[in-house]
Design an enzyme around this catalytic site. Structure first.
Site, PDB file in Angstrom:
ATOM      1  N   ASP A  88      -0.999 -12.372   2.607  1.00  0.00           N
ATOM      2  CA  ASP A  88      -1.627 -11.295   3.386  1.00  0.00           C
ATOM      3  C   ASP A  88      -1.862 -11.869   4.786  1.00  0.00           C
ATOM      4  O   ASP A  88      -2.995 -12.105   5.214  1.00  0.00           O
ATOM      5  CB  ASP A  88      -2.942 -10.877   2.713  1.00  0.00           C
ATOM      6  CG  ASP A  88      -3.507  -9.608   3.330  1.00  0.00           C
ATOM      7  OD1 ASP A  88      -2.946  -9.148   4.339  1.00  0.00           O
ATOM      8  OD2 ASP A  88      -4.514  -9.092   2.822  1.00  0.00           O
ATOM      9  N   HIS A 122       0.881  -1.177   0.000  1.00  0.00           N
ATOM     10  CA  HIS A 122       0.000   0.000   0.000  1.00  0.00           C
ATOM     11  C   HIS A 122       0.916   1.223   0.000  1.00  0.00           C
ATOM     12  O   HIS A 122       2.024   1.163   0.559  1.00  0.00           O
ATOM     13  CB  HIS A 122      -0.822   0.135   1.288  1.00  0.00           C
ATOM     14  CG  HIS A 122      -1.788  -0.956   1.590  1.00  0.00           C
ATOM     15  ND1 HIS A 122      -1.424  -2.120   2.198  1.00  0.00           N
ATOM     16  CD2 HIS A 122      -3.131  -1.037   1.418  1.00  0.00           C
ATOM     17  CE1 HIS A 122      -2.488  -2.880   2.383  1.00  0.00           C
ATOM     18  NE2 HIS A 122      -3.546  -2.251   1.917  1.00  0.00           N
ATOM     19  N   ASP A 159       2.354   1.986   3.370  1.00  0.00           N
ATOM     20  CA  ASP A 159       3.358   1.053   3.912  1.00  0.00           C
ATOM     21  C   ASP A 159       4.754   1.509   3.522  1.00  0.00           C
ATOM     22  O   ASP A 159       5.707   1.327   4.270  1.00  0.00           O
ATOM     23  CB  ASP A 159       3.212  -0.358   3.316  1.00  0.00           C
ATOM     24  CG  ASP A 159       1.827  -0.913   3.424  1.00  0.00           C
ATOM     25  OD1 ASP A 159       1.160  -0.616   4.415  1.00  0.00           O
ATOM     26  OD2 ASP A 159       1.414  -1.663   2.499  1.00  0.00           O
TER      27      ASP A 159
HETATM   28  C1  XUL Z   1      -7.849  -6.453   4.527  1.00  0.00           C
HETATM   29  C2  XUL Z   1      -7.057  -6.912   3.384  1.00  0.00           C
HETATM   30  C3  XUL Z   1      -6.150  -5.907   2.794  1.00  0.00           C
HETATM   31  C4  XUL Z   1      -6.099  -5.952   1.304  1.00  0.00           C
HETATM   32  C5  XUL Z   1      -5.292  -4.833   0.695  1.00  0.00           C
HETATM   33  O1  XUL Z   1      -8.684  -7.413   5.041  1.00  0.00           O
HETATM   34  O2  XUL Z   1      -7.107  -8.060   3.026  1.00  0.00           O
HETATM   35  O3  XUL Z   1      -4.886  -6.111   3.333  1.00  0.00           O
HETATM   36  O4  XUL Z   1      -5.543  -7.150   0.852  1.00  0.00           O
HETATM   37  O5  XUL Z   1      -5.738  -3.589   1.083  1.00  0.00           O
HETATM   38 CO    CO Z   2      -6.103  -9.088   1.505  1.00  0.00          CO
END
Ligand code: XUL
Ligand code: CO
Length: 448
Positions: free
Chosen positions: A347, A109, A112
């Site tokens: 993630d 992001h 980040d």
């Molecule tokens: C939140 C999520 C985020 C997205 C990117 O639940 O998954 O990290 O992947 O904004």
């Molecule tokens: Co995500």
């Protein structure tokens, strides 16, 4: 940075299933060919910047625990560093990690990577500087960008959503941010751009015009698609289904809801889905259901590979450990012909007490080995042809006269009634579910 941050860890290599070395891969062997591609080409692993480098280990009950000198609120935060120096230290540690782990990709992001203070112009400049620096790091290391995204949910200005905000000024502010990150992603050769609908949802209908918000969200997506074309970005635009959290009702509930939305607003040819395992669980679905639904409707894009917890109903973002759950998902990914420009992005985050620097390696090694075993098992299931031949046999009637006449419209409802009067009642056959579950279990046991 003078010292490597992860100085106690060397490059992680494949050691094989018999190895007892904790900092080595037992299953992920990047160059090993599985079917028509190498493991690296199938799995296209990415590390996420946010959980792994930006987070400090804070939870709702307590302070940050992690050893991240660049991150405010972490246990070892060094407040003598300027925000820019801290961002640079974080970036050096991140690229050191990506390289030592041996993943081809990362995801980020804007917030980040660059220190954001809240003012648009200063933030845009900071992002530009850090993106240029990331470009040099990528050239040096060969690490690529799977996707970039703008954070439109953390800053208080977005408390009532970004695109779905009742105030068009907030929409416009969010659009500026996305415009910058889309261009940054293009500059870095990113293969996708993600729009997670962070706070695109609502808390109460008492103050919410759902139809209006839905139109606004679609307008936002059209703007992104138009800009993508204008700048010549050839990556895939992805949205990420999630049923709730942070808002009580998220508009991108699940794959099916997203598909209906994309179709309604004429976006289904332009936007695909980034399916997250834990979000599927929260929506009351299995991961493989979400993948299969997206694939069946031509919108499977990428995967956020994490896992929920059997007893916790929120987004815990654990690293994946269940070979069975991931094998079922990989079966659908392989059936769909793979992920195209997508990949498997971790993630996922460390548990708050996992404070040793090398815990980040152990977590990713476990996730990568789980996915590699799942790939081997899924490939073995499909390669044997057993599952597909049983499934084909189950539907064989649809290739016969009756099935074809129903589907091509030559038998109407009355004709089907007439036919029922002159044929014997059809008999049910077994679905064989337990036998098929055993079949998959056998492939998981033997795949090596
Ligand atoms: C939140 C999520 C985020 C997205 C990117 O639940 O998954 O990290 O992947 O904004
Ligand atoms: Co995500």
């Amino acid at each position: 940075m003078n010292m490597p941050f992860f100085s106690d860890v060397d490059a992680i290599t494949y050691l094989g299933p018999d190895s007892d070395e904790a900092l080595g891969f037992r299953w992920y062997d990047a160059d090993r060919v599985v079917g028509d591609k190498t493991m690296a080409e199938h799995l296209r692993f990415a590390v996420c910047y946010w959980h792994s480098f930006a987070a400090n280990g804070l939870d709702i009950f307590g302070a940050g625990t992690l050893d991240r000198p660049w991150a405010e609120g972490s246990a070892t935060f060094d407040s003598s560093m300027s925000p820019m120096a801290a961002a640079e230290m974080k970036q050096d540690a991140a690229f050191e990690f990506f390289s030592k782990l041996g993943v081809p990709y990362y995801c980020f992001h804007d917030v980040d990577m660059a220190p954001f203070s809240g003012g648009y112009a200063a933030d845009a400049d900071a992002l530009k500087a850090m993106v240029d620096r990331a470009g040099s790091k990528m050239d040096e290391t060969g690490i690529k960008l799977l996707w970039g995204t703008a954070n439109l949910f953390s800053h208080p200005r977005f408390l009532a959503g970004a695109a779905t905000n009742p105030d068009p000024e907030m929409f416009a502010r969010a659009a500026a941010q996305v415009c910058d990150v889309l261009e940054a992603t293009h500059q870095l050769g990113g293969e996708n751009y993600v729009l997670w609908g962070g706070r695109e949802g609502y808390e109460t209908l008492l103050n919410t015009d759902m139809a209006k918000e839905s139109d606004q969200l679609a307008r936002f997506m059209h703007l992104v698609v138009e800009h993508k074309q204008r700048i010549g970005f050839t990556g895939t635009i992805l949205i990420e289904p999630k049923p709730f959290e942070p808002t009580k009702h998220q508009y991108d509930y699940d794959s099916a809801t997203c598909h209906a939305f994309l179709q309604k607003y004429d976006l289904a040819d332009e936007i695909k889905l980034n399916i997250e395992v834990n979000h599927a669980t929260l929506a009351g679905h299995d991961f493989n259901h979400e993948v299969a639904y997206a694939a069946a409707n031509g919108i499977l894009g990428s995967i956020d590979a994490n896992a929920g917890d059997d007893r916790l109903g929120w987004d815990v973002d654990r690293f994946p450990v269940s070979v069975e759950q991931m094998t079922l998902g990989m079966i659908e990914i392989l059936r769909a012909g793979g992920l195209g420009t997508g990949g498997l992005n971790f993630d996922a985050k460390l548990r708050r007490p996992s404070i040793a620097r090398d815990d980040l390696f152990h977590a990713h090694i476990g996730g990568m080995d789980t996915m590699a075993r799942a790939l081997l098992a899924a490939h073995s299931v499909l390669d044997s042809g057993e599952l597909d031949s049983l499934r084909t046999e189950r539907y064989a009637g649809w290739d016969g006269d009756l099935g074809q006449q129903i589907m091509n419209g030559s038998l109407d409802l009355a004709a089907l009634r007439e036919r029922a009067g002159s044929t014997a009642d059809p008999q049910p056959v077994s679905g064989r579910q337990e036998m098929l579950e055993n079949l998959v279990a056998r492939h998981i046991e033997r795949a090596s």
